[in-house]
Design a protein around this motif. Structure first.
Motif, mmCIF file in Angstrom:
data_model
loop_
_atom_site.group_PDB
_atom_site.id
_atom_site.type_symbol
_atom_site.label_atom_id
_atom_site.label_comp_id
_atom_site.label_asym_id
_atom_site.label_seq_id
_atom_site.Cartn_x
_atom_site.Cartn_y
_atom_site.Cartn_z
ATOM 1 N N ASP A 158 6.629 8.059 7.156
ATOM 2 C CA ASP A 158 8.001 8.556 6.909
ATOM 3 C C ASP A 158 9.087 7.606 7.427
ATOM 4 O O ASP A 158 10.200 8.039 7.718
ATOM 5 C CB ASP A 158 8.209 9.948 7.529
ATOM 6 N N ARG A 159 8.779 6.339 7.523
ATOM 7 C CA ARG A 159 9.760 5.396 8.092
ATOM 8 C C ARG A 159 10.113 4.233 7.162
ATOM 9 O O ARG A 159 10.886 3.361 7.542
ATOM 10 C CB ARG A 159 9.214 4.836 9.425
ATOM 11 N N ILE A 160 9.529 4.207 5.952
ATOM 12 C CA ILE A 160 9.744 3.050 5.059
ATOM 13 C C ILE A 160 10.509 3.465 3.801
ATOM 14 O O ILE A 160 10.280 4.552 3.261
ATOM 15 C CB ILE A 160 8.383 2.414 4.656
ATOM 16 N N CYS A 161 11.422 2.602 3.354
ATOM 17 C CA CYS A 161 12.130 2.804 2.086
ATOM 18 C C CYS A 161 11.892 1.609 1.166
ATOM 19 O O CYS A 161 11.974 0.459 1.604
ATOM 20 C CB CYS A 161 13.646 2.905 2.316
ATOM 21 N N THR A 162 11.612 1.882 -0.109
ATOM 22 C CA THR A 162 11.546 0.806 -1.113
ATOM 23 C C THR A 162 12.145 1.297 -2.430
ATOM 24 O O THR A 162 12.255 2.494 -2.648
ATOM 25 C CB THR A 162 10.090 0.355 -1.434
ATOM 26 N N ARG A 163 12.463 0.343 -3.295
ATOM 27 C CA ARG A 163 12.847 0.689 -4.667
ATOM 28 C C ARG A 163 11.578 1.036 -5.451
ATOM 29 O O ARG A 163 10.470 0.981 -4.903
ATOM 30 C CB ARG A 163 13.612 -0.467 -5.307
ATOM 31 N N SER A 164 11.724 1.350 -6.719
ATOM 32 C CA SER A 164 10.593 1.731 -7.567
ATOM 33 C C SER A 164 9.439 0.722 -7.493
ATOM 34 O O SER A 164 9.649 -0.492 -7.494
ATOM 35 C CB SER A 164 11.073 1.820 -9.015
ATOM 36 N N GLY A 165 8.244 1.255 -7.479
ATOM 37 C CA GLY A 165 7.060 0.411 -7.513
ATOM 38 C C GLY A 165 6.929 -0.342 -8.827
ATOM 39 O O GLY A 165 6.185 -1.314 -8.922
ATOM 40 N N ALA A 327 1.285 -13.567 -12.574
ATOM 41 C CA ALA A 327 1.692 -13.062 -13.893
ATOM 42 C C ALA A 327 0.528 -12.347 -14.583
ATOM 43 O O ALA A 327 0.707 -11.285 -15.177
ATOM 44 C CB ALA A 327 2.202 -14.212 -14.763
ATOM 45 N N GLU A 328 -0.665 -12.915 -14.451
ATOM 46 C CA GLU A 328 -1.825 -12.306 -15.106
ATOM 47 C C GLU A 328 -2.205 -10.957 -14.514
ATOM 48 O O GLU A 328 -2.774 -10.108 -15.191
ATOM 49 C CB GLU A 328 -3.031 -13.257 -15.014
ATOM 50 N N LEU A 329 -1.900 -10.755 -13.233
ATOM 51 C CA LEU A 329 -2.290 -9.502 -12.573
ATOM 52 C C LEU A 329 -1.211 -8.417 -12.656
ATOM 53 O O LEU A 329 -1.370 -7.322 -12.127
ATOM 54 C CB LEU A 329 -2.630 -9.785 -11.099
ATOM 55 N N ARG A 330 -0.111 -8.734 -13.327
ATOM 56 C CA ARG A 330 0.987 -7.766 -13.382
ATOM 57 C C ARG A 330 0.605 -6.461 -14.067
ATOM 58 O O ARG A 330 0.953 -5.385 -13.603
ATOM 59 C CB ARG A 330 2.215 -8.375 -14.073
ATOM 60 N N SER A 331 -0.131 -6.539 -15.173
ATOM 61 C CA SER A 331 -0.429 -5.285 -15.875
ATOM 62 C C SER A 331 -1.365 -4.426 -15.039
ATOM 63 O O SER A 331 -1.229 -3.199 -15.003
ATOM 64 C CB SER A 331 -0.962 -5.550 -17.284
ATOM 65 N N ALA A 332 -2.303 -5.039 -14.324
ATOM 66 C CA ALA A 332 -3.170 -4.274 -13.410
ATOM 67 C C ALA A 332 -2.324 -3.615 -12.326
ATOM 68 O O ALA A 332 -2.569 -2.472 -11.922
ATOM 69 C CB ALA A 332 -4.214 -5.199 -12.784
ATOM 70 N N ALA A 333 -1.297 -4.327 -11.861
ATOM 71 C CA ALA A 333 -0.426 -3.790 -10.804
ATOM 72 C C ALA A 333 0.361 -2.581 -11.319
ATOM 73 O O ALA A 333 0.457 -1.558 -10.635
ATOM 74 C CB ALA A 333 0.516 -4.883 -10.297
ATOM 75 N N VAL A 334 0.906 -2.698 -12.519
ATOM 76 C CA VAL A 334 1.695 -1.582 -13.079
ATOM 77 C C VAL A 334 0.815 -0.341 -13.229
ATOM 78 O O VAL A 334 1.219 0.773 -12.870
ATOM 79 C CB VAL A 334 2.311 -1.984 -14.440
ATOM 80 N N LYS A 335 -0.421 -0.533 -13.721
ATOM 81 C CA LYS A 335 -1.342 0.609 -13.863
ATOM 82 C C LYS A 335 -1.634 1.237 -12.504
ATOM 83 O O LYS A 335 -1.732 2.455 -12.372
ATOM 84 C CB LYS A 335 -2.649 0.148 -14.510
ATOM 85 N N MET A 336 -1.764 0.396 -11.495
ATOM 86 C CA MET A 336 -2.058 0.890 -10.147
ATOM 87 C C MET A 336 -0.898 1.727 -9.619
ATOM 88 O O MET A 336 -1.108 2.778 -8.991
ATOM 89 C CB MET A 336 -2.337 -0.296 -9.226
ATOM 90 N N VAL A 337 0.314 1.274 -9.866
ATOM 91 C CA VAL A 337 1.500 2.025 -9.426
ATOM 92 C C VAL A 337 1.487 3.433 -10.045
ATOM 93 O O VAL A 337 1.755 4.420 -9.369
ATOM 94 C CB VAL A 337 2.801 1.272 -9.821
ATOM 95 N N ASP A 338 1.084 3.513 -11.311
ATOM 96 C CA ASP A 338 0.989 4.811 -11.985
ATOM 97 C C ASP A 338 -0.136 5.660 -11.381
ATOM 98 O O ASP A 338 0.055 6.836 -11.114
ATOM 99 C CB ASP A 338 0.695 4.612 -13.483
#
Ligand code: FE
Length: 344
Positions: A158-165, A327-338
């Motif tokens: 409960d101590r961290i703030c970030t923008r959208s994943g 760049a190649e791992l971006r789509s895996a990252a977006v899926k992970m965020v979901d």
């Protein structure tokens, strides 16, 4: 949202130039056409310096998004010679959409280290931006947090703030975590970070620092240049004054995750040679210093002097993960965020 810099309609100016060429008359005015996802306050001084140096006139369309889509729609008739953008992901999108062409240039090879340009010359990074941790001066001791991995430690509950994943900056950071740790460990980390969030992700990087100032959280993630931007804005300076900067390490290395802004030559480029001249100019000492002065971005050209502001934040080691791997791992990252429901 597209708007023109000059009063002249961009399309009209380009049509006139095409007409002059079409009649066999050498074009009276040398020019270059730019689609820019980078903001006017930063780009205008660079283009002014370019024109002063070369006599080549610049026409620029500023956009917030949709440049690649626009170029695809325009096809071979696109008037754009050069696109300027942030984020390795967006440079990669332009390559994959087939709207750019490679450039081979000794000047670019000399000015930009190999890790900061596409091996085939389809994009060139111009500046580096470090993804930092901002910590409350009052509530976090120096040295208490030193790595991105630390962000998942339950002590920060409960101590961290970030923008959208899902924002490009966080997607690239997560992609870098995947590159270092593999998918399973990176996902565990993201879950840990999510469970430490003080509030649902919202706003931009600066809003997170503001939230630290207001006591909503103690730790925020944000890009390096925003610190400079906040310091020079009277309303935001108190936010910056409330935090310390941490250049976090990643994957047990000494490196901090960096992303880039960059440039590419379009496939259709009606003023190809001038486009190449502009890209070469943007990699020069003069232009790289303007980037540092105007927006506190780190030069990619290693011979360029850092601004006093950048020096005052201290030297750091950039993570040496290849940008193309991120760049190649971006789509895996977006899926992970979901999957993790990070923004939920
Ligand atoms: Fe930004």
């Amino acid at each position: 949202m597209i708007r023109t810099l000059t009063g002249v309609m961009f399309g009209a100016a380009v049509a006139a130039a095409t007409l002059a060429t079409g009649t066999g008359v050498a074009s009276a005015a040398e020019e270059v056409n730019i689609y820019s996802l980078r903001q006017p306050f930063l780009i205008e001084p660079l283009l002014k310096a370019f024109t002063e140096k070369t006599g080549i006139k610049t026409n620029v369309v500023f956009a917030k998004e949709g440049v690649v889509e626009r170029m695809k729609a325009e096809g071979a008739n696109s008037p754009a010679d050069v696109i300027l953008t942030v984020d390795i992901g967006r440079l990669n999108d332009a390559v994959e959409a087939g709207v750019i062409q490679p450039v081979k240039s000794k000047t670019l090879e000399a000015n930009i280290p190999a890790s900061f340009r596409d091996p085939e010359g389809r994009w060139f990074a111009l500046t580096q931006r470090a993804r930092l941790i901002y910590t409350s001066k009052e509530r976090v001791k120096p040295g208490e947090i030193t790595s991105y991995e630390d962000l998942a430690d339950p002590k920060w509950k409960d101590r961290i703030c970030t923008r959208s994943g899902k924002h490009d900056y966080n997607v690239a950071l997560l992609a870098a975590m995947i590159a270092h740790h593999g998918e399973a460990k990176a996902e565990e980390w993201l879950k840990g970070l999510k469970s430490n969030l003080a509030t649902k992700p919202k706003g931009g990087d600066r809003d997170q620092v503001k939230a630290v100032k207001q006591g909503e959280c103690d730790v925020a993630i944000g890009n390096s240049y925003y610190y400079g931007a906040m310091l020079s804005n009277p309303e935001q300076k108190p936010w910056a004054d409330a935090v310390d900067l941490v250049f976090p390490t990643i994957g047990g290395t000494k490196g901090t995750h960096v992303n880039v802004s960059g440039v590419a030559l379009t496939r259709s480029a009606p003023n190809r040679d001038n486009g190449v001249k502009l890209i070469e100019f943007l990699s020069s000492d003069q232009a790289q210093e303007i980037y540092a002065e105007a927006n506190n971005e780190y030069p990619v050209n290693p011979t360029v002097k850092w601004s006093p502001m950048l020096e005052s934040w201290g030297r750091f080691t950039p993570d040496d993960t290849q940008l193309t791997a991120i760049a190649e791992l971006r789509s895996a990252a977006v899926k992970m965020v979901d999957r993790v429901g990070y923004d939920g």
